[in-house]
Design a protein around this motif. Structure first.
Motif, PDB file in Angstrom:
ATOM      1  N   HIS A  89     -26.508  -8.461 -25.425  1.00  0.00           N
ATOM      2  CA  HIS A  89     -26.436  -8.064 -24.302  1.00  0.00           C
ATOM      3  C   HIS A  89     -27.962  -7.626 -23.633  1.00  0.00           C
ATOM      4  N   GLU A 141     -25.812   1.633 -14.874  1.00  0.00           N
ATOM      5  CA  GLU A 141     -25.005   0.661 -14.268  1.00  0.00           C
ATOM      6  C   GLU A 141     -25.397  -0.902 -14.709  1.00  0.00           C
ATOM      7  N   LYS A 142     -26.700  -1.116 -14.762  1.00  0.00           N
ATOM      8  CA  LYS A 142     -27.088  -2.426 -15.141  1.00  0.00           C
ATOM      9  C   LYS A 142     -26.744  -2.527 -16.644  1.00  0.00           C
ATOM     10  N   GLN A 188     -24.353  -1.432 -18.165  1.00  0.00           N
ATOM     11  CA  GLN A 188     -22.570  -1.578 -18.182  1.00  0.00           C
ATOM     12  C   GLN A 188     -22.398  -2.883 -17.798  1.00  0.00           C
ATOM     13  N   LYS A 189     -22.992  -3.427 -16.639  1.00  0.00           N
ATOM     14  CA  LYS A 189     -22.671  -4.400 -16.146  1.00  0.00           C
ATOM     15  C   LYS A 189     -22.794  -5.646 -17.408  1.00  0.00           C
ATOM     16  N   SER A 190     -23.925  -5.487 -17.983  1.00  0.00           N
ATOM     17  CA  SER A 190     -24.349  -6.530 -19.074  1.00  0.00           C
ATOM     18  C   SER A 190     -23.182  -6.601 -20.118  1.00  0.00           C
ATOM     19  N   ARG A 191     -22.856  -5.200 -20.296  1.00  0.00           N
ATOM     20  CA  ARG A 191     -21.965  -5.094 -21.641  1.00  0.00           C
ATOM     21  C   ARG A 191     -20.507  -5.793 -21.226  1.00  0.00           C
ATOM     22  N   LYS A 192     -20.211  -5.614 -19.981  1.00  0.00           N
ATOM     23  CA  LYS A 192     -19.064  -6.522 -19.504  1.00  0.00           C
ATOM     24  C   LYS A 192     -19.049  -7.603 -19.546  1.00  0.00           C
ATOM     25  N   GLU A 193     -20.055  -8.400 -18.876  1.00  0.00           N
ATOM     26  CA  GLU A 193     -20.473  -9.707 -18.988  1.00  0.00           C
ATOM     27  C   GLU A 193     -20.303 -10.440 -20.347  1.00  0.00           C
ATOM     28  N   ASN A 196     -23.918   5.199 -21.645  1.00  0.00           N
ATOM     29  CA  ASN A 196     -23.532   5.734 -20.592  1.00  0.00           C
ATOM     30  C   ASN A 196     -22.816   7.301 -20.840  1.00  0.00           C
TER      31      ASN A 196
END
Ligand code: AMP
Ligand code: FE
Ligand code: FE
Ligand code: ZN
Length: 271
Positions: free
Chosen positions: A166, A92-93, A95-100, A40
């Protein structure tokens, strides 16, 4: 004058804000720094603005976690436009995967009896990119471990019961993306991988530099990677991989700093 090109802020798994890091770097006598957060660039604007304000050169930076068949390879990027929409869309993709992934890690930890929730982890990552060091901090908080390293050994390391992968770019994709947004790519800490046979492949794909100076590199590794840099015409870089309170061992900002001249040579690698 010294430059530290490998630093993490609290927008990934470091603990100091980008602005504070720039101030600390100035105090430490550094002249050029780059905040190279994992997947990021949330901290880029704050760091660059602070650098302009107090007079220290802040170069845009990022550290991509990339995936190869047998190993994870970290690719650093520098001098790119951190506001480029193509870059931001991919980030963004990631980051989304890191959150999930945090939810999946927590499920696994709960399954083996640990009382921990995703919120306990997000309390540490806040608005930034969540990573395993935040899970480690939450585990430490709850008394399940006595130091951060133990979290990786017992739970979240590659062989641990709560390891979860991830979404990652391939090294080729990361190098291509960095190039497409005006930057130069560097192979991070080559000494920490299981092997480094993949370096010629990275070079074929447009790698511009290699992180020769790194806290955990032994003198013979520094020598080896310097020679590889000469052999493949790569720029030589270095940095501390400072993570604030999440740092491994006693790493300080500015450890393994390199002369400014090497940063110029790195910049010259932009094609
Ligand atoms: P992630 O990107 O979420 O998979 O987390 C990887 C990060 O965890 C690395 O960049 C380091 O900051 C940290 N890390 C990896 N291995 C260890 C370890 N054995 N002990 C402490 N920190 C580690
Ligand atoms: Fe990290
Ligand atoms: Fe790394
Ligand atoms: Zn790093």
């Amino acid at each position: 004058m010294p430059a530290d090109l490998h630093i993490h802020s609290n927008l990934s798994d470091g603990t100091d804000s980008p602005g504070k890091i720039v101030e600390m770097a100035k105090e430490a006598g550094l002249t050029i720094i780059s905040i190279s957060d994992h997947d990021n660039v949330f901290g880029a604007k704050e760091a660059i603005d602070k650098g302009l304000e107090i007079g220290i050169d802040v170069v845009s930076g990022i550290e991509f976690t990339t995936e190869m068949p047998n190993t994870e390879v970290h690719i650093l990027g520098y001098f790119f436009d951190p506001a480029n929409p193509i870059l931001l869309e991919t980030l963004e993709k990631l980051q989304k995967s890191r959150k999930e992934r945090i939810f999946k890690i927590i499920e696994k930890l709960q399954a083996i009896g640990l009382k921990i929730s995703p919120e306990d982890v997000f309390a540490y990552s806040k608005d930034g990119a969540p990573g395993r060091p935040h899970v480690a901090r939450a585990l430490l908080d709850k008394g399940y471990i006595s130091n951060l390293k133990e979290a990786f050994i017992r739970y979240i390391g590659f062989k641990g019961p709560a390891y979860v992968s991830h979404y990652k770019l391939s090294p080729q994709e990361a190098i291509g993306l960095i190039k497409s947004v005006g930057g130069v790519s560097v192979c991070a800490h080559p000494g920490v991988y299981y092997n480094d046979d993949f370096i010629p492949m990275l070079v074929e794909n447009g790698l511009g530099g290699i992180e020769v100076f790194y806290p955990s590199h032994k003198p013979e590794q520094i020598e080896k990677y310097k020679n590889l840099a000469y052999k493949y015409g790569l720029a030589i870089t270095g940095g501390s991989d400072y993570h604030g309170l999440n740092s491994q061992k006693e790493v300080k900002l500015g450890d393994m700093a390199i002369p400014d001249g090497l940063v110029e040579k790195l910049k010259a690698k932009i094609v």
